[in-house]
Design a protein around this motif. Structure first.
Motif, PDB file in Angstrom:
ATOM      1  N   ARG A  21       2.767 134.985 -77.611  1.00 23.67           N
ATOM      2  CA  ARG A  21       3.237 134.912 -76.229  1.00 23.67           C
ATOM      3  C   ARG A  21       4.738 135.162 -76.159  1.00 23.67           C
ATOM      4  O   ARG A  21       5.513 134.335 -75.685  1.00 23.67           O
ATOM      5  CB  ARG A  21       2.863 133.559 -75.610  1.00 23.67           C
ATOM      6  N   THR A  22       5.135 136.336 -76.623  1.00 19.58           N
ATOM      7  CA  THR A  22       6.542 136.697 -76.619  1.00 19.58           C
ATOM      8  C   THR A  22       6.753 137.937 -75.760  1.00 19.58           C
ATOM      9  O   THR A  22       5.867 138.801 -75.692  1.00 19.58           O
ATOM     10  CB  THR A  22       7.052 136.950 -78.052  1.00 19.58           C
ATOM     11  N   MET A  43       5.446 143.011 -73.217  1.00 18.52           N
ATOM     12  CA  MET A  43       4.705 142.521 -72.063  1.00 18.52           C
ATOM     13  C   MET A  43       4.657 143.567 -70.950  1.00 18.52           C
ATOM     14  O   MET A  43       3.846 143.465 -70.026  1.00 18.52           O
ATOM     15  CB  MET A  43       5.341 141.233 -71.544  1.00 18.52           C
ATOM     16  N   VAL A 200       9.688 130.516 -73.665  1.00 16.28           N
ATOM     17  CA  VAL A 200       8.361 130.595 -73.066  1.00 16.28           C
ATOM     18  C   VAL A 200       7.762 129.191 -73.047  1.00 16.28           C
ATOM     19  O   VAL A 200       7.733 128.498 -74.070  1.00 16.28           O
ATOM     20  CB  VAL A 200       7.460 131.569 -73.864  1.00 16.28           C
ATOM     21  N   HIS A 201       7.297 128.770 -71.889  1.00 13.79           N
ATOM     22  CA  HIS A 201       6.742 127.421 -71.724  1.00 13.79           C
ATOM     23  C   HIS A 201       5.547 127.242 -72.667  1.00 13.79           C
ATOM     24  O   HIS A 201       4.676 128.111 -72.750  1.00 13.79           O
ATOM     25  CB  HIS A 201       6.284 127.210 -70.281  1.00 13.79           C
ATOM     26  N   ALA A 204       2.258 126.848 -70.340  1.00 11.71           N
ATOM     27  CA  ALA A 204       2.061 127.692 -69.160  1.00 11.71           C
ATOM     28  C   ALA A 204       2.662 129.063 -69.425  1.00 11.71           C
ATOM     29  O   ALA A 204       3.630 129.196 -70.180  1.00 11.71           O
ATOM     30  CB  ALA A 204       2.712 127.058 -67.929  1.00 11.71           C
ATOM     31  N   ASP A 205       2.078 130.072 -68.794  1.00 10.41           N
ATOM     32  CA  ASP A 205       2.549 131.440 -69.013  1.00 10.41           C
ATOM     33  C   ASP A 205       3.717 131.765 -68.096  1.00 10.41           C
ATOM     34  O   ASP A 205       3.648 132.613 -67.193  1.00 10.41           O
ATOM     35  CB  ASP A 205       1.402 132.427 -68.800  1.00 10.41           C
ATOM     36  N   MET A 207       8.281 132.004 -68.295  1.00 10.49           N
ATOM     37  CA  MET A 207       9.415 132.070 -69.218  1.00 10.49           C
ATOM     38  C   MET A 207      10.723 132.007 -68.443  1.00 10.49           C
ATOM     39  O   MET A 207      10.790 132.343 -67.260  1.00 10.49           O
ATOM     40  CB  MET A 207       9.356 133.334 -70.070  1.00 10.49           C
ATOM     41  N   CYS A 314      11.933 135.472 -78.223  1.00  8.07           N
ATOM     42  CA  CYS A 314      11.604 134.178 -77.625  1.00  8.07           C
ATOM     43  C   CYS A 314      11.980 133.079 -78.603  1.00  8.07           C
ATOM     44  O   CYS A 314      12.081 133.301 -79.808  1.00  8.07           O
ATOM     45  CB  CYS A 314      10.147 134.087 -77.212  1.00  8.07           C
TER      46      CYS A 314
END
Length: 450
Positions: A21-22, A43, A200-201, A204-205, A207, A314
Motif C-alpha cells: 500500500r505505497t 497508484m 499511509v494509514h 484505512a486507505d 495517506m 511511504c
C-alpha cells in the motif's frame, strides 16, 4: 535478460506496491556492473516513476560516509584503531576511548538516537554542535562489547571527515565518490524529479504527506536522496570496488563481519559501514534505509555478480529489504552466472611451483594451491578445517584473507641451499612429511622410529 525473468521481476514489484500500500515503488537489478532491469509500480496508472526519480535513501547514506572514512584510512590519515578523540578532541568527555572502527561497525556502545525530540522529524538547526547530537550520557554499552546501532555515531564520522578534509562532508562526497562513479543525481537535498513522501494509514486507505527536514549534524546518518539509476551504480561499486574510489580488496574488507550478530537476528550482521545478510544460502551486503515518507534497500551478492535495489515513498508498509533480496534471488535462480573460464596462470615461477602440493601441520594434511596473480590457497586435504586464501606481499610473504588465518603471515623458510625447509604460518610449522625430522618442529618430536 530473458522475458520470463523480466516478467517475474515485474510481478514481484507490482505485488510489493499493492500489498505494501505505497504510492509508488521503483526497483532495479545489476549484473556484472551493468543495470539489466528496472521496474516500477504506481497508484496512478501510466505515471510510474522511472530510474531518474529521486527518493530519500535514509541510512544507505551511512555506506557513503563509511567509504569516505575508508579512503582516509587508505591515505594514512587515520587508522580504524584510532580513538575518535584523536581527531575530535572536543568529544572526549562524552565518547571516551571509542574507536573509528567501532563507529563504523556500530560497536561503539553509543546511543541509537539523539536526545529528544526525534532527529528525523526536527530541524537540524536544533542541534548545531556534536554535544547536542550526543547528549549528556551517550554511552549505553562498553565500547566493543556488542553491536548496538548508533545514528549519532555516524554524525561523529561525518564530523571526522570534515575535520580531516577541511570541507563539508557532502562536498568531499561529491568530489571523491559521487562524481567519479557518475552518480550525479545523488544529492543532500531533493532535486526534481523527486517523489514526495507519504504516511499511509495502517487501517484505512488514506495517506498524508510527510514533512521533509534538513537534518544538519545528523545528515551523515540519513540525509541523502538518490535514484534507481544512481543506486545501481552504487551496487556495482559495493560488489566490485572502483579504482578511482576504493579498490576491490578494500571494499571486500568492508563486507566482512566486524560486529557480532544480534541474538534476535542471527542471519544478520554488520561490516565496516555495510549491513550483512544471509538469505537463500547467499551472503548479501548492502544497507536498508528509512526516513519519514521513504524506505529503501540495496543488496549485492558478489558471488553471483548481482545487485538489486528498491525505493518507495511511504513511511511504513512495503518490506523493501525482502523485495530487493527477492529480486536478486529471482535473477540468480532464473539466470545463474556462468563461471569464468579457467585459464592457466601466466608467469608462475619455479619457486612458487615448488610450494604447491601437500603439506602437514603435525599429522593433519593440507594442500597448498597456486592461483593466478601469485595468490595461494591453503586448506585441508579432506573434510572441514582451517583454510584461507593468501595475498602476496611485496616482501615475498603472503597475508591471509579470511577465516582463522585472516591477517596472518605465511612465509616459506628456506635452507642455505635455497630449498624449502618448511612453511611458517603465524608460528605454525607446515612440513612436507608429518613431523618431518629435518624441519624445526616446535617442542621437538621423537620421530616415528623412536
Amino acid at each position: 535478460m530473458l522475458p520470463a525473468t523480466r516478467r517475474r521481476l515485474t510481478h514481484r514489484v507490482a505485488a510489493a506496491q499493492a500489498q505494501g500500500r505505497t504510492p509508488s515503488l521503483v526497483a532495479a537489478v545489476v549484473r556484472d556492473g551493468q543495470t539489466v532491469w528496472t521496474g516500477s509500480a504506481s497508484m496512478i496508472e501510466g505515471h510510474a516513476p522511472d530510474a531518474d526519480t529521486q527518493y530519500r535513501i535514509g541510512s544507505i547514506t551511512k555506506t557513503f560516509v563509511a567509504v569516505l572514512v575508508m579512503r582516509l584510512r587508505e591515505e594514512g590519515r587515520l587508522d580504524l584503531a584510532d580513538p575518535v578523540t584523536r581527531h575530535l578532541p572536543e568529544t572526549a568527555e562524552l565518547v571516551g576511548e571509542v574507536t573509528v572502527g567501532q563507529l563504523l561497525a556500530h560497536t561503539s556502545g553509543l546511543a541509537s538516537e539523539t536526545p529528544s525530540p526525534w532527529w528525523e522529524r526536527t530541524p537540524g538547526a536544533l542541534r548545531p554542535e556534536l554535544a547536542d547530537v550526543l547528549g549528556a550520557a551517550p554511552a549505553k554499552h562498553g565500547p566493543g562489547r556488542r553491536h548496538h546501532y548508533s545514528n549519532p555515531g555516524y554524525a561523529l564520522l561525518g564530523a571526522l571527515v570534515e575535520r580531516l578534509r577541511g570541507a563539508p562532508w557532502g562536498d568531499a562526497l561529491r568530489a571523491e565518490v559521487l562524481d567519479p562513479l557518475g552518480m550525479h543525481r545523488t544529492t543532500l537535498l531533493p532535486q526534481a524529479p523527486a517523489a514526495g513522501g507519504f504516511a499511509v494509514h495502517p487501517w484505512a486507505d488514506v495517506m498524508v504527506p510527510e514533512t521533509v527536514e534538513e537534518t544538519g549534524r545528523m545528515a551523515p546518518a540519513g540525509q541523502l536522496w538518490s535514484t534507481a539509476a544512481d543506486l545501481a551504480r552504487w551496487a556495482a561499486f559495493l560488489a566490485s570496488g572502483h579504482d578511482a574510489v576504493l579498490k576491490a580488496a578494500v571494499v571486500e574488507q568492508m563486507r566482512l563481519p566486524a560486529a557480532p550478530p544480534e541474538a534476535t537476528d542471527p542471519e544478520g550482521g554488520y561490516g565496516l559501514g555495510l549491513q550483512l545478510l544471509r538469505r537463500d544460502d547467499r551472503d548479501l551486503a548492502g544497507h536498508t534505509g528509512s526516513m519519514p515518507g521513504f524506505l529503501a534497500a540495496v543488496w549485492v551478492s558478489p558471488a553471483d555478480g548481482l545487485g538489486a535495489l528498491a525505493l518507495t515513498n511511504c513511511t511504513a508498509g512495503p518490506a523493501v529489504s525482502a523485495l530487493a533480496a527477492d529480486l536478486l534471488a529471482i535473477t540468480a535462480e532464473a539466470e545463474p552466472r556462468f563461471p569464468t573460464a579457467w585459464r592457466p596462470a601466466e608467469d608462475i615461477d619455479q619457486d612458487l611451483l615448488d610450494l604447491a602440493g601437500p603439506w602437514y601441520w603435525g599429522t593433519a594434511g593440507f594442500a597448498l594451491r597456486v592461483r593466478s596473480g601469485r595468490e595461494l590457497h591453503l586448506g585441508p586435504l579432506t573434510g572441514p578445517g582451517r583454510g584461507s586464501r593468501f595475498h602476496v606481499e611485496h616482501d615475498g610473504t603472503w597475508t591471509g584473507r579470511e577465516g582463522y588465518y585472516a591477517g596472518e603471515t605465511l612465509r616459506a623458510v628456506r635452507r642455505e641451499d635455497g630449498s624449502v625447509s618448511h612453511l611458517d604460518l603465524g608460528s605454525f610449522v607446515f612440513t612436507r612429511e608429518p613431523y618431518d625430522s629435518a624441519a624445526p618442529i616446535p617442542g621437538g618430536f621423537p620421530g616415528w622410529n623412536a
